[in-house]
Design an enzyme around this catalytic site. Structure first.
Site, mmCIF file in Angstrom:
data_model
loop_
_atom_site.group_PDB
_atom_site.id
_atom_site.type_symbol
_atom_site.label_atom_id
_atom_site.label_comp_id
_atom_site.label_asym_id
_atom_site.label_seq_id
_atom_site.Cartn_x
_atom_site.Cartn_y
_atom_site.Cartn_z
ATOM 1 N N ASN A 172 51.042 33.281 -4.941
ATOM 2 C CA ASN A 172 50.465 34.006 -5.938
ATOM 3 C C ASN A 172 48.919 34.454 -5.349
ATOM 4 O O ASN A 172 48.087 33.751 -5.069
ATOM 5 C CB ASN A 172 50.214 33.341 -7.175
ATOM 6 C CG ASN A 172 49.600 33.936 -8.248
ATOM 7 O OD1 ASN A 172 49.135 35.289 -8.061
ATOM 8 N ND2 ASN A 172 48.992 33.232 -9.295
ATOM 9 N N HIS A 186 51.112 32.516 -16.514
ATOM 10 C CA HIS A 186 49.935 31.723 -15.663
ATOM 11 C C HIS A 186 48.737 31.493 -16.645
ATOM 12 O O HIS A 186 48.550 32.079 -17.373
ATOM 13 C CB HIS A 186 49.338 32.754 -14.538
ATOM 14 C CG HIS A 186 48.767 31.902 -13.739
ATOM 15 N ND1 HIS A 186 47.373 31.762 -13.686
ATOM 16 C CD2 HIS A 186 48.932 31.415 -12.412
ATOM 17 C CE1 HIS A 186 47.070 30.939 -12.735
ATOM 18 N NE2 HIS A 186 48.087 30.819 -11.860
ATOM 19 N N GLY A 230 42.945 25.685 -8.102
ATOM 20 C CA GLY A 230 41.611 26.394 -7.453
ATOM 21 C C GLY A 230 40.549 25.286 -7.440
ATOM 22 O O GLY A 230 39.515 25.628 -7.041
ATOM 23 N N SER A 241 46.171 23.686 -6.457
ATOM 24 C CA SER A 241 45.607 23.047 -4.942
ATOM 25 C C SER A 241 46.552 22.610 -3.979
ATOM 26 O O SER A 241 46.373 21.463 -3.373
ATOM 27 C CB SER A 241 44.464 22.298 -5.420
ATOM 28 O OG SER A 241 43.476 22.793 -6.106
ATOM 29 N N GLY A 243 48.317 29.453 -4.960
ATOM 30 C CA GLY A 243 47.116 30.289 -4.839
ATOM 31 C C GLY A 243 46.529 30.431 -3.363
ATOM 32 O O GLY A 243 46.963 31.168 -2.718
ATOM 33 N N GLY A 244 45.512 29.726 -3.557
ATOM 34 C CA GLY A 244 44.811 30.049 -2.250
ATOM 35 C C GLY A 244 45.318 29.820 -1.041
ATOM 36 O O GLY A 244 44.973 30.682 -0.149
HETATM 37 P P1 PGA Z 1 45.685 27.142 -6.336
HETATM 38 O O1 PGA Z 1 46.461 28.288 -7.539
HETATM 39 O O2 PGA Z 1 46.873 26.840 -5.322
HETATM 40 O O3 PGA Z 1 44.672 28.213 -5.604
HETATM 41 O O4 PGA Z 1 45.092 26.046 -6.996
HETATM 42 C C1 PGA Z 1 47.928 27.915 -7.945
HETATM 43 C C2 PGA Z 1 48.187 28.820 -8.871
HETATM 44 O O5 PGA Z 1 47.351 29.267 -9.787
HETATM 45 O O6 PGA Z 1 49.340 29.442 -9.006
#
Ligand code: PGA
Length: 253
Positions: free
Chosen positions: A9, A97, A175, A215, A236-237
């Protein structure tokens, strides 16, 4: 056998050219060194979908949107419909989400309309659920997740489930650099699978993929994916760097 899946994402990151470059890199690494048993999905911003869709090899990398409108068409300024997403080649859409729930006040009624429109317009759905820190600390996480699912995807007929992927994303881990422990992830994934079994029976429960999100990175994905009920990740990241993202794809035993 249920599918192993890693979905990226991208959220609101990257200009079009940066997105194109990232998609090209992911596509290349997917062909060269990604585990062939894992489905790879990328979810760039809306305006990248059409261009990025033309660059990726759809036998290897699938395309998702991050959101869709809760209406089919008409006077809804700024919105993008499920039908439009399908028309530019999206295979999936992420719905529910926590960032959409928190910042855009999307409740279960809105999410249900989105799920229905997505499915009616040939899109598959990655549906997210997860508790916040306060809910976990007061031991309400099971109850919260059950309600999120009962009022949305569990209202669907069984037939739709070949188009549904679930994602457990504890909000306190998104995040933040704080990951759920492998035990915490397994505990909730097992609980979600038991809820699917209660509603639809064991076969469907065993066939539905449940992804972990929050994360997740190459350094912790192996431990998380090693759990019996964790079928992959929603990233995400770490999905913004091709090497890291494919590193996560390659984290299944
Ligand atoms: P993150 O985000 O890996 O940056 O924690 C995950 C997500 O929101 O799908």
């Amino acid at each position: 056998m249920r599918k192993k899946i890693v979905a990226g994402n991208w959220k609101m990151n990257n200009t079009l050219q940066e997105g194109i470059d990232l998609a090209i890199d992911i596509n290349k690494l997917a062909a060269e060194k990604a585990d062939k048993n894992v489905d790879i999905i990328i979810a760039p911003p809306y305006i990248h979908l059409s261009e990025v869709g033309k660059l990726i090899d759809r036998d290897r990398v699938l395309l998702s949107a991050q959101n869709c409108a809760a209406e089919q068409k008409g006077a809804f300024t700024g919105e993008v419909s499920a039908e439009m997403l399908w028309s530019v080649g999206a295979d999936y859409v992420i719905i529910g989400h926590s960032e959409r729930r928190a910042y855009y006040h999307e409740d279960n009624t809105i999410l249900n309309k989105k799920i229905k429109l997505a499915l009616d317009n040939n899109l598959k759905v990655i549906f997210c659920c997860g508790e916040n820190l306060e809910q976990r600390e007061s031991n309400k996480h099971f109850e919260v997740i059950k309600k999120q699912l009962s009022e949305t995807v569990f209202t669907l007929a069984k037939e739709y489930y070949d188009s549904i992927i679930l994602a457990y994303e504890p909000i306190w881990a998104i995040g933040t650099g704080k990951t759920a422990s492998p035990e915490q992830a397994q505990e909730i994934h097992k609980f979600i699978r038991s809820l699917i079994a209660e509603n639809y029976g064991d076969n469907l429960a065993n066939e539905t993929s449940i992804l972990y999100g929050g994360s997740c990175k190459p350094s912790n994905a192996k431990q998380i994916f090693a759990n019996a009920d964790v079928d992959g990740g929603l990233i995400g990241g770490a999905a913004l760097k091709a090497e890291d993202f494919i590193g996560i794809v390659n984290s299944f035993k």
